[in-house]
Design a protein around this motif. Structure first.
Motif, PDB file in Angstrom:
ATOM      1  N   ARG A   1       0.830  -1.213   0.000  1.00 20.57           N
ATOM      2  CA  ARG A   1       0.000   0.000   0.000  1.00 20.57           C
ATOM      3  C   ARG A   1       0.862   1.260   0.000  1.00 20.57           C
ATOM      4  O   ARG A   1       0.513   2.258  -0.616  1.00 20.57           O
ATOM      5  CB  ARG A   1      -0.995   0.018   1.166  1.00 20.57           C
ATOM      6  CG  ARG A   1      -0.361   0.076   2.506  1.00 20.57           C
ATOM      7  CD  ARG A   1      -1.359   0.225   3.644  1.00 20.57           C
ATOM      8  NE  ARG A   1      -0.611   0.191   4.889  1.00 20.57           N
ATOM      9  CZ  ARG A   1       0.139   1.193   5.320  1.00 20.57           C
ATOM     10  NH1 ARG A   1       0.223   2.299   4.645  1.00 20.57           N
ATOM     11  NH2 ARG A   1       0.805   1.083   6.448  1.00 20.57           N
TER      12      ARG A   1
ATOM     13  N   PHE B   1       2.192   1.666  -3.512  1.00 21.05           N
ATOM     14  CA  PHE B   1       1.102   2.225  -4.325  1.00 21.05           C
ATOM     15  C   PHE B   1       0.932   3.721  -4.056  1.00 21.05           C
ATOM     16  O   PHE B   1       0.720   4.505  -4.976  1.00 21.05           O
ATOM     17  CB  PHE B   1      -0.222   1.518  -4.043  1.00 21.05           C
ATOM     18  CG  PHE B   1      -0.353   0.147  -4.644  1.00 21.05           C
ATOM     19  CD1 PHE B   1       0.414  -0.252  -5.730  1.00 21.05           C
ATOM     20  CD2 PHE B   1      -1.261  -0.754  -4.131  1.00 21.05           C
ATOM     21  CE1 PHE B   1       0.275  -1.511  -6.294  1.00 21.05           C
ATOM     22  CE2 PHE B   1      -1.415  -2.018  -4.688  1.00 21.05           C
ATOM     23  CZ  PHE B   1      -0.649  -2.403  -5.760  1.00 21.05           C
ATOM     24  N   GLN B   2       1.038   4.124  -2.792  1.00 22.52           N
ATOM     25  CA  GLN B   2       0.894   5.534  -2.432  1.00 22.52           C
ATOM     26  C   GLN B   2       2.005   6.364  -3.061  1.00 22.52           C
ATOM     27  O   GLN B   2       1.765   7.457  -3.565  1.00 22.52           O
ATOM     28  CB  GLN B   2       0.894   5.707  -0.902  1.00 22.52           C
ATOM     29  CG  GLN B   2       0.629   7.123  -0.444  1.00 22.52           C
ATOM     30  CD  GLN B   2      -0.741   7.644  -0.833  1.00 22.52           C
ATOM     31  OE1 GLN B   2      -1.739   6.932  -0.762  1.00 22.52           O
ATOM     32  NE2 GLN B   2      -0.812   8.892  -1.266  1.00 22.52           N
TER      33      GLN B   2
ATOM     34  N   ILE C   1       3.618   5.646  -5.849  1.00 24.88           N
ATOM     35  CA  ILE C   1       3.325   5.736  -7.285  1.00 24.88           C
ATOM     36  C   ILE C   1       2.227   6.771  -7.510  1.00 24.88           C
ATOM     37  O   ILE C   1       2.319   7.607  -8.418  1.00 24.88           O
ATOM     38  CB  ILE C   1       2.903   4.363  -7.858  1.00 24.88           C
ATOM     39  CG1 ILE C   1       4.055   3.360  -7.771  1.00 24.88           C
ATOM     40  CG2 ILE C   1       2.428   4.508  -9.305  1.00 24.88           C
ATOM     41  CD1 ILE C   1       3.678   1.930  -8.123  1.00 24.88           C
ATOM     42  N   PHE C   2       1.194   6.733  -6.669  1.00 27.50           N
ATOM     43  CA  PHE C   2       0.074   7.674  -6.762  1.00 27.50           C
ATOM     44  C   PHE C   2       0.578   9.113  -6.673  1.00 27.50           C
ATOM     45  O   PHE C   2       0.186   9.973  -7.459  1.00 27.50           O
ATOM     46  CB  PHE C   2      -0.934   7.375  -5.647  1.00 27.50           C
ATOM     47  CG  PHE C   2      -2.159   8.241  -5.672  1.00 27.50           C
ATOM     48  CD1 PHE C   2      -3.208   7.972  -6.531  1.00 27.50           C
ATOM     49  CD2 PHE C   2      -2.276   9.324  -4.811  1.00 27.50           C
ATOM     50  CE1 PHE C   2      -4.342   8.762  -6.544  1.00 27.50           C
ATOM     51  CE2 PHE C   2      -3.395  10.121  -4.815  1.00 27.50           C
ATOM     52  CZ  PHE C   2      -4.443   9.837  -5.691  1.00 27.50           C
TER      53      PHE C   2
ATOM     54  N   LYS D   1      -2.432   7.280 -14.109  1.00 31.69           N
ATOM     55  CA  LYS D   1      -1.857   5.963 -14.353  1.00 31.69           C
ATOM     56  C   LYS D   1      -0.332   6.025 -14.380  1.00 31.69           C
ATOM     57  O   LYS D   1       0.250   7.030 -14.750  1.00 31.69           O
ATOM     58  CB  LYS D   1      -2.345   5.406 -15.691  1.00 31.69           C
ATOM     59  CG  LYS D   1      -3.738   4.847 -15.624  1.00 31.69           C
ATOM     60  CD  LYS D   1      -4.029   4.024 -16.864  1.00 31.69           C
ATOM     61  CE  LYS D   1      -5.367   3.377 -16.698  1.00 31.69           C
ATOM     62  NZ  LYS D   1      -5.326   1.949 -16.783  1.00 31.69           N
TER      63      LYS D   1
ATOM     64  N   TRP E   1      -0.984  -3.865 -11.180  1.00 31.93           N
ATOM     65  CA  TRP E   1      -1.988  -3.794 -10.124  1.00 31.93           C
ATOM     66  C   TRP E   1      -2.343  -2.352  -9.801  1.00 31.93           C
ATOM     67  O   TRP E   1      -3.518  -2.019  -9.639  1.00 31.93           O
ATOM     68  CB  TRP E   1      -1.511  -4.512  -8.868  1.00 31.93           C
ATOM     69  CG  TRP E   1      -1.388  -5.997  -9.009  1.00 31.93           C
ATOM     70  CD1 TRP E   1      -1.905  -6.792 -10.007  1.00 31.93           C
ATOM     71  CD2 TRP E   1      -0.700  -6.879  -8.131  1.00 31.93           C
ATOM     72  NE1 TRP E   1      -1.567  -8.101  -9.786  1.00 31.93           N
ATOM     73  CE2 TRP E   1      -0.831  -8.188  -8.639  1.00 31.93           C
ATOM     74  CE3 TRP E   1       0.030  -6.692  -6.961  1.00 31.93           C
ATOM     75  CZ2 TRP E   1      -0.287  -9.302  -8.011  1.00 31.93           C
ATOM     76  CZ3 TRP E   1       0.579  -7.798  -6.337  1.00 31.93           C
ATOM     77  CH2 TRP E   1       0.419  -9.090  -6.860  1.00 31.93           C
ATOM     78  N   TYR E   2      -1.336  -1.491  -9.696  1.00 33.29           N
ATOM     79  CA  TYR E   2      -1.601  -0.076  -9.426  1.00 33.29           C
ATOM     80  C   TYR E   2      -2.511   0.496 -10.524  1.00 33.29           C
ATOM     81  O   TYR E   2      -3.486   1.178 -10.229  1.00 33.29           O
ATOM     82  CB  TYR E   2      -0.313   0.744  -9.345  1.00 33.29           C
ATOM     83  CG  TYR E   2      -0.604   2.225  -9.314  1.00 33.29           C
ATOM     84  CD1 TYR E   2      -0.970   2.848  -8.126  1.00 33.29           C
ATOM     85  CD2 TYR E   2      -0.617   2.988 -10.480  1.00 33.29           C
ATOM     86  CE1 TYR E   2      -1.299   4.194  -8.090  1.00 33.29           C
ATOM     87  CE2 TYR E   2      -0.941   4.336 -10.462  1.00 33.29           C
ATOM     88  CZ  TYR E   2      -1.280   4.930  -9.275  1.00 33.29           C
ATOM     89  OH  TYR E   2      -1.639   6.258  -9.249  1.00 33.29           O
ATOM     90  N   ASN E   3      -2.200   0.222 -11.775  1.00 30.75           N
ATOM     91  CA  ASN E   3      -2.994   0.764 -12.885  1.00 30.75           C
ATOM     92  C   ASN E   3      -4.426   0.236 -12.868  1.00 30.75           C
ATOM     93  O   ASN E   3      -5.360   0.978 -13.179  1.00 30.75           O
ATOM     94  CB  ASN E   3      -2.315   0.491 -14.230  1.00 30.75           C
ATOM     95  CG  ASN E   3      -1.142   1.418 -14.474  1.00 30.75           C
ATOM     96  OD1 ASN E   3      -1.069   2.520 -13.929  1.00 30.75           O
ATOM     97  ND2 ASN E   3      -0.198   0.970 -15.285  1.00 30.75           N
TER      98      ASN E   3
ATOM     99  N   GLN F   1      -6.120   2.106  -9.960  1.00 32.92           N
ATOM    100  CA  GLN F   1      -6.304   3.512 -10.336  1.00 32.92           C
ATOM    101  C   GLN F   1      -7.459   3.647 -11.324  1.00 32.92           C
ATOM    102  O   GLN F   1      -8.278   4.547 -11.199  1.00 32.92           O
ATOM    103  CB  GLN F   1      -4.995   4.063 -10.925  1.00 32.92           C
ATOM    104  CG  GLN F   1      -4.973   5.556 -11.142  1.00 32.92           C
ATOM    105  CD  GLN F   1      -5.618   5.992 -12.452  1.00 32.92           C
ATOM    106  OE1 GLN F   1      -5.755   5.231 -13.394  1.00 32.92           O
ATOM    107  NE2 GLN F   1      -6.046   7.235 -12.490  1.00 32.92           N
TER     108      GLN F   1
ATOM    109  N   THR G   1      -8.069   4.289  -4.994  1.00 35.95           N
ATOM    110  CA  THR G   1      -6.764   4.903  -4.746  1.00 35.95           C
ATOM    111  C   THR G   1      -6.559   5.350  -3.302  1.00 35.95           C
ATOM    112  O   THR G   1      -5.658   6.126  -3.022  1.00 35.95           O
ATOM    113  CB  THR G   1      -6.560   6.109  -5.690  1.00 35.95           C
ATOM    114  OG1 THR G   1      -7.644   7.010  -5.515  1.00 35.95           O
ATOM    115  CG2 THR G   1      -6.467   5.666  -7.138  1.00 35.95           C
TER     116      THR G   1
ATOM    117  N   PHE H   1      -4.946   4.396  -0.365  1.00 35.62           N
ATOM    118  CA  PHE H   1      -3.972   3.412   0.065  1.00 35.62           C
ATOM    119  C   PHE H   1      -3.576   3.592   1.525  1.00 35.62           C
ATOM    120  O   PHE H   1      -2.574   3.050   1.970  1.00 35.62           O
ATOM    121  CB  PHE H   1      -2.728   3.476  -0.835  1.00 35.62           C
ATOM    122  CG  PHE H   1      -3.055   3.251  -2.283  1.00 35.62           C
ATOM    123  CD1 PHE H   1      -3.657   2.080  -2.706  1.00 35.62           C
ATOM    124  CD2 PHE H   1      -2.779   4.229  -3.226  1.00 35.62           C
ATOM    125  CE1 PHE H   1      -3.964   1.865  -4.042  1.00 35.62           C
ATOM    126  CE2 PHE H   1      -3.081   4.027  -4.557  1.00 35.62           C
ATOM    127  CZ  PHE H   1      -3.679   2.846  -4.967  1.00 35.62           C
TER     128      PHE H   1
END
Length: 143
Positions: A63, A66-67, A69-70, A77, A115-117, A120, A125, A127
């Motif tokens: 998570r 992912f955060q 990347i966000f 994306k 997975w992130y994409n 998203q 989103t 996380f």
């Protein structure tokens, strides 16, 4: 919905949302096409909230990756998971500079970005950590 309800099922593409428990396993719904799938206990299933990425000093929960990347993508994306191995590794080192290159393979990076994409694109989103909620959920499921 938190990552404690999102599953990766070995041998099945994409991610799945845990819908309900059954006598022989559970029912999951694909985030890609919305199809429901009955999953038995013999399948290899990973809950995203339980996955971590190796760094040189510790393991970082998925998570948090992912955060990062966000934040890097301003909520948009990430690069395509079909990018070259070199592009994926360069991108991942921007997101998580101290990831352990010996234990985190290009295939792992590819999955994380894919997975992130998926999350998203579905608007999933948030996380942030949701420990209190997942503890309650586990207690109810165990009963």
């Amino acid at each position: 919905m938190g990552l404690d309800k999102i599953l990766a099922i070995s041998g099945k593409p994409g991610l799945y949302e845990l819908k309900t428990q059954t006598r022989t396993g559970f029912l999951a719904e694909s985030l890609l096409d919305g199809k429901r799938l009955s999953v038995s206990l013999r399948h290899n299933v990973s809950v995203l909230s339980e996955i971590a990425i190796y760094t040189l000093s510790e393991e970082i929960p998925l998570r948090e990756v992912f955060q990062k990347i966000f934040e890097k993508e301003n909520g948009e994306k990430a690069i395509s998971h079909k990018a070259s191995k070199e592009e994926l590794e360069n991108y991942f080192s921007e997101v998580l500079p101290d990831y352990d290159e010996e234990r985190v393979y290009a295939s792992d990076i590819k999955k994380v970005i894919q997975w992130y994409n998926i999350l998203q694109s579905k608007g999933l989103t948030d996380f942030s950590e949701q420990e209190e909620v997942s503890d309650d959920t586990e207690t109810k499921e165990d009963k």
